[in-house]
Enzyme design. Structure first.
Site, mmCIF file in Angstrom:
data_model
loop_
_atom_site.group_PDB
_atom_site.id
_atom_site.type_symbol
_atom_site.label_atom_id
_atom_site.label_comp_id
_atom_site.label_asym_id
_atom_site.label_seq_id
_atom_site.Cartn_x
_atom_site.Cartn_y
_atom_site.Cartn_z
ATOM 1 N N GLU A 171 0.835 -1.216 0.000
ATOM 2 C CA GLU A 171 0.000 0.000 0.000
ATOM 3 C C GLU A 171 0.862 1.255 0.000
ATOM 4 O O GLU A 171 0.523 2.265 -0.604
ATOM 5 C CB GLU A 171 -0.950 -0.033 1.193
ATOM 6 C CG GLU A 171 -2.009 -1.114 1.053
ATOM 7 C CD GLU A 171 -2.876 -1.231 2.285
ATOM 8 O OE1 GLU A 171 -2.331 -1.502 3.372
ATOM 9 O OE2 GLU A 171 -4.090 -1.043 2.165
ATOM 10 N N GLU A 182 -3.439 -9.604 3.914
ATOM 11 C CA GLU A 182 -4.320 -9.282 5.042
ATOM 12 C C GLU A 182 -5.465 -10.272 5.177
ATOM 13 O O GLU A 182 -5.882 -10.624 6.274
ATOM 14 C CB GLU A 182 -4.896 -7.876 4.893
ATOM 15 C CG GLU A 182 -3.907 -6.752 5.061
ATOM 16 C CD GLU A 182 -3.195 -6.383 3.771
ATOM 17 O OE1 GLU A 182 -3.102 -7.223 2.857
ATOM 18 O OE2 GLU A 182 -2.715 -5.244 3.689
HETATM 19 N N1 T1G Z 1 4.283 -7.827 11.894
HETATM 20 C C1 T1G Z 1 5.017 -8.225 12.959
HETATM 21 N N2 T1G Z 1 5.942 -9.212 12.924
HETATM 22 C C2 T1G Z 1 6.112 -9.837 11.753
HETATM 23 C C3 T1G Z 1 5.369 -9.492 10.595
HETATM 24 C C4 T1G Z 1 4.422 -8.434 10.706
HETATM 25 N N3 T1G Z 1 3.709 -8.025 9.665
HETATM 26 N N4 T1G Z 1 5.768 -10.313 9.593
HETATM 27 C C5 T1G Z 1 6.715 -11.118 10.099
HETATM 28 N N5 T1G Z 1 6.919 -10.848 11.383
HETATM 29 C C6 T1G Z 1 7.885 -11.492 12.270
HETATM 30 C C7 T1G Z 1 7.568 -12.958 12.478
HETATM 31 O O1 T1G Z 1 6.634 -13.104 13.548
HETATM 32 C C8 T1G Z 1 8.939 -13.500 12.815
HETATM 33 O O2 T1G Z 1 9.190 -13.110 14.153
HETATM 34 C C9 T1G Z 1 9.876 -12.677 11.925
HETATM 35 O O3 T1G Z 1 9.142 -11.481 11.599
HETATM 36 C C10 T1G Z 1 10.243 -13.387 10.641
HETATM 37 O O4 T1G Z 1 9.016 -13.790 10.025
HETATM 38 C C11 T1G Z 1 -2.684 -1.781 7.020
HETATM 39 C C12 T1G Z 1 -3.397 -4.086 8.182
HETATM 40 C C13 T1G Z 1 7.344 -11.277 5.459
HETATM 41 C C14 T1G Z 1 6.995 -13.337 4.076
HETATM 42 O O5 T1G Z 1 0.653 -10.426 6.747
HETATM 43 O O6 T1G Z 1 4.234 -13.156 5.437
HETATM 44 O O7 T1G Z 1 -0.365 -4.719 6.564
HETATM 45 O O8 T1G Z 1 9.404 -15.438 15.085
HETATM 46 O O9 T1G Z 1 9.429 -16.246 10.216
HETATM 47 O O10 T1G Z 1 9.499 -16.944 6.644
HETATM 48 O O11 T1G Z 1 -3.403 -2.973 5.150
HETATM 49 O O12 T1G Z 1 6.826 -12.995 7.765
HETATM 50 O O13 T1G Z 1 11.438 -14.138 14.408
HETATM 51 O O14 T1G Z 1 10.103 -13.408 16.406
HETATM 52 O O15 T1G Z 1 7.564 -15.336 8.738
HETATM 53 O O16 T1G Z 1 11.160 -15.087 5.966
HETATM 54 C C15 T1G Z 1 0.199 -7.769 6.330
HETATM 55 C C16 T1G Z 1 3.241 -11.348 7.302
HETATM 56 C C17 T1G Z 1 0.057 -7.291 7.737
HETATM 57 C C18 T1G Z 1 2.967 -10.326 6.218
HETATM 58 C C19 T1G Z 1 8.747 -13.270 5.840
HETATM 59 N N6 T1G Z 1 1.477 -8.438 6.145
HETATM 60 N N7 T1G Z 1 4.594 -11.848 7.253
HETATM 61 O O17 T1G Z 1 8.686 -14.684 5.978
HETATM 62 O O18 T1G Z 1 10.003 -14.973 8.123
HETATM 63 S S1 T1G Z 1 -1.487 -6.493 8.002
HETATM 64 C C20 T1G Z 1 1.598 -9.748 6.406
HETATM 65 C C21 T1G Z 1 4.964 -12.766 6.322
HETATM 66 C C22 T1G Z 1 -1.403 -5.061 7.078
HETATM 67 C C23 T1G Z 1 -2.439 -3.014 6.197
HETATM 68 C C24 T1G Z 1 -2.659 -4.301 6.913
HETATM 69 C C25 T1G Z 1 6.344 -13.314 6.477
HETATM 70 C C26 T1G Z 1 7.355 -12.769 5.452
HETATM 71 P P1 T1G Z 1 10.104 -14.081 15.077
HETATM 72 P P2 T1G Z 1 8.933 -15.190 9.276
HETATM 73 P P3 T1G Z 1 9.889 -15.501 6.619
#
Ligand code: T1G
Length: 693
Positions: free
Chosen positions: A108, A128
């Site tokens: 976004e 999301e």
């Molecule tokens: N927020 C907080 N922590 C996150 C995070 C996030 N969005 N994404 C990953 N982490 C942490 C995860 O818990 C782990 O922590 C570490 O990062 C590595 O992640 C307004 C409302 C990016 C593809 O849903 O898909 O945006 O265990 O083990 O396999 O419209 O993380 O090390 O303590 O998964 O290399 C939308 C979610 C949010 C993306 C990387 N975004 N993340 O994968 O590592 S809502 C998502 C992923 C939003 C807006 C809306 C994957 C990754 P720890 P990982 P990875």
């Protein structure tokens, strides 16, 4: 370089302002990032020396979304939509320079820039919906304007990403940068300035929206596609509604629709469950007594014993990850059949365009078939996948102990047998453990790593690492009958079988469980798995429904007749009134006085014992934490992720309510419902399962 917040800084490269974001591990858009972005754009816009702005991230990825950990807490300004509206108002060109995964709020942010450039390996997604939400910072309004609603719908409503090549093709990205991203982005920005390119804000791009107006079929057709896959989920339909608003309404009004839909989902139980599950899936790899820096054993070569359904599927997991496998079978004909099934599976994938013929050949080329266990001498990991016979497994492990090199890991794929007993057949029990794959092993993501008493820490750490490499979700459990998943599953199976004796019929029980959100009910599942699994044909004597059905040759889907009937070539269960009659007659012969049973009782009797058994598993320290059991049930048994898992669901229902119902059932149906001590204790202390995660 000027630090704006602890996570954002502004650097000048000539007339280009570089807005660097540095918020490991994934540059999530937490408060320091949002504030730094807003203030950074403000500062860059006021600085006459800066004529264009590049938004770029340090570390492994461009912003991967909002900081999910902030959800549920009081939001801190500036909110992301406000920050992105600030991007919109900027009079200087903003270029987002993307690497890694531009997901959610990250994408976004890029959509609110005037231009987007990316490295070839970048990915773009709006996941999301997988959190039970929808893009809440204008993604549902800007993406359809940039690439059209038809192409935007799957990205928004499935959450699946697209790669840089497709993003370029669809107009989501202006240019692919080969080489250093920062240099390439600066060069692109300079060209924008030199060519005096107009600053077109995505929010003002209405051509593709106008073309889609008065075409309701775009959304009706997509809703039909969504219906089956998204059954029970609230977020996907909200995503479609938001994209529909982008077509039907002016931008600001569409934003208002998006905001309202987002807030409704955020406050609902489904998003709470799916956000909980997101972290639960990442917790499973964290085992308290396994240090993160435990030295790992290098797994260069794998052996698999048994080329049946499980052995074949297990083999595919490793060759898919580029790890060669020596596949052992007792007889050449069984080996040939097993290899034939593997190739057939790959050919089907190739026919669906999921892989090329060359890839099929290269993967098959990684498999060496043999009828001699001696060929496993140089394997680093051997997985036994023969049928569930303890004597046979003991014999195999004793042989492996003499054949395999020192340091090789020996694993059994048993689904419930005692791994300690198997390990005792070797002189290397510290290298022995269970790797319990779920069928079909090349499809199901769940893997139970069964930790035996003597399994060493490096062997466990290696197993967790190799599970990630073969794209499994590995949950570490300890030894007991059925470990964790199957031990809990047995509770539901028993109750379902009792319920059809007491008055319910398979179709009623299955409907209750299907409507709860499972892909199918217990009896349709029995037909799928095969009613004759474990049937003792030689001693069968119509003592159980299984014996009665198998004696009539009703094995389930495999031969078209089971609890249900199946038409040729179809897996859809059709009513079998003859079986309903048989069940009624059999139950009366067994002395049951049949009664009307409510759907509520069916649901509670099938679900609450799963939860109760989970509590016992935690008491006995078979599993590390409640959320691990939820990960097992979502990935191994089809528990609907929008309900979080059995332990999350129990907290939602209320442990006091669960305890009360279990006690009532115990009085009516006996000690199968005796509440777990842990459950009693948590209720007494006013705590819930999540307090143990
Ligand atoms: N927020 C907080 N922590 C996150 C995070 C996030 N969005 N994404 C990953 N982490 C942490 C995860 O818990 C782990 O922590 C570490 O990062 C590595 O992640 C307004 C409302 C990016 C593809 O849903 O898909 O945006 O265990 O083990 O396999 O419209 O993380 O090390 O303590 O998964 O290399 C939308 C979610 C949010 C993306 C990387 N975004 N993340 O994968 O590592 S809502 C998502 C992923 C939003 C807006 C809306 C994957 C990754 P720890 P990982 P990875």
């Amino acid at each position: 370089m000027v630090a704006i917040t602890e996570a954002v800084s502004l650097e000048k490269q000539g007339e280009i302002g570089m807005l660097w974001i540095d918020n490991p591990p994934v540059n999530a858009l937490g408060h320091p990032v949002r504030k730094g972005m807003a203030d950074g754009i403000e500062m860059a816009e006021k600085d006459d020396e800066i004529r264009a702005i590049v938004v770029i991230c340090k570390g492994r990825t461009f912003c991967a979304g909002a900081d999910i950990r902030e959800f549920g807490k009081p939001p801190k300004e500036p909110h992301l939509p406000d920050v992105l509206n600030r991007f919109d108002q900027c009079k200087k060109p903003i270029i987002s320079a993307i690497h890694g995964t531009a997901f959610g709020g990250g994408l976004e942010t890029a959509l609110s820039s005037h231009f987007r450039v990316a490295v070839p390996t970048a990915q773009f997604g709006l996941p999301e919906v997988k959190l039970g939400l929808l893009p809440g910072a204008g993604g549902t309004q800007r993406l359809p304007r940039l690439i059209g609603p038809q192409k935007a719908l799957p990205l928004v409503a499935t959450g699946n990403p697209i790669n840089a090549e497709k993003a370029l093709e669809e107009g989501l990205v202006d240019e692919i940068i080969n080489g250093d991203l920062a240099d390439g982005a600066v060069d692109f920005a300079k060209r924008v300035l030199a060519e005096k390119r107009p600053l077109v804000r995505v929010r003002d791009m209405n051509d593709r929206i106008d073309q889609a107006r008065n075409k309701p079929e775009i959304f009706d057709d997509y809703r039909k596609q969504l219906a089956k896959r998204a059954r029970g989920f609230e977020a996907p339909e909200a995503c479609v509604k938001a994209v529909e608003a982008a077509v039907e309404k002016p931008f600001e009004d569409g934003l208002a629709v998006e905001r309202a839909l987002f807030e409704k989902l955020m406050s609902g139980s489904q998003s709470a469950a799916q956000r909980y599950y997101f972290f639960a899936e990442r917790q499973v790899a964290k085992i308290p007594d396994i240090p993160k820096d435990t030295p790992l054993i290098d797994i260069k070569k794998v052996g698999v014993i048994g080329a049946g359904t499980m052995g074949g599927g297990i083999t595919m997991n490793f060759v898919n990850a580029g790890i060669p496998v020596t596949l052992v079978e007792a007889k050449q004909e069984f080996l040939d059949r097993g290899l034939g099934v593997i190739r057939k599976n790959y050919d089907i994938s190739a026919s669906r365009g999921k892989m090329t013929a060359e890839e099929v050949d290269s993967r098959m080329g990684l498999i060496t078939g043999t009828t001699s266990m001696e060929d496993l001498a140089d394997a680093d990991l051997v997985i036994e996948a023969v049928y569930e016979n303890m004597n046979l497994k003991k014999e195999i492990f004793a042989k492996l102990d003499n054949i395999c090199k020192d340091g090789a890991i020996l694993a059994t794929n048993t689904s419930y047998l005692d791994v300690n007993e198997i390990a005792a057949q070797t002189k290397r029990p510290e290298y022995v453990l269970g790797l319990h794959f779920f069928s079909p092993a090349n499809v199901m993501r769940l893997l139970e790593i069964v930790r035996a008493e003597k399994t060493s820490i490096p062997v466990l750490a290696t197993s967790i690492a190799i599970a990630k490499k073969i794209k499994k979700i590995a949950v570490v459990v300890r030894v007991c009958h059925g470990f964790a998943g199957n031990r809990m599953f047995a509770q539901r199976k028993r109750e379902a079988e009792k319920l059809i004796m007491e008055g319910a019929l398979p179709s009623q029980v299955d409907k209750v469980i299907y409507d709860f959100g499972f892909p199918m009910g217990p009896f349709a599942l029995a037909d799928l798995i095969g009613i004759d699994l474990g049937w003792d044909k030689d001693n069968s004597n119509s003592r159980t429904m299984q014996e009665v059905l198998c004696e009539q040759g009703r094995f389930g889907q495999k031969n078209g007749r089971g609890f249900y009937n199946y038409e040729e070539g179809s897996r859809a269960p059709k009513p079998a009134p003859e079986i309903d009659e048989l069940i009624i007659e059999f139950s009366k012969k067994k002395g049951y006085i049949r009664r009307e049973i409510s759907d509520e009782e069916i649901l509670q009797r099938c679900i609450y014992p799963i939860i109760n058994e989970g509590a016992k598993i935690l008491e006995e320290k078979i599993a590390v934490r409640p959320s691990d059991l939820d990960v097992i049930w979502v990935n191994g048994y089809g528990w609907p992720v929008y309900r979080g898992g059995p332990m999350f669901y129990a907290d939602l229902v209320g442990l006091d309510k669960i305890l009360e119902v279990l006690k009532k059932f115990q009085a009516e149906h006996g000690d199968d419902f005796r509440p777990a001590a842990l459950l009693e204790q948590l209720v007494k202390e006013g705590r819930n399962f999540s307090s143990l995660n």
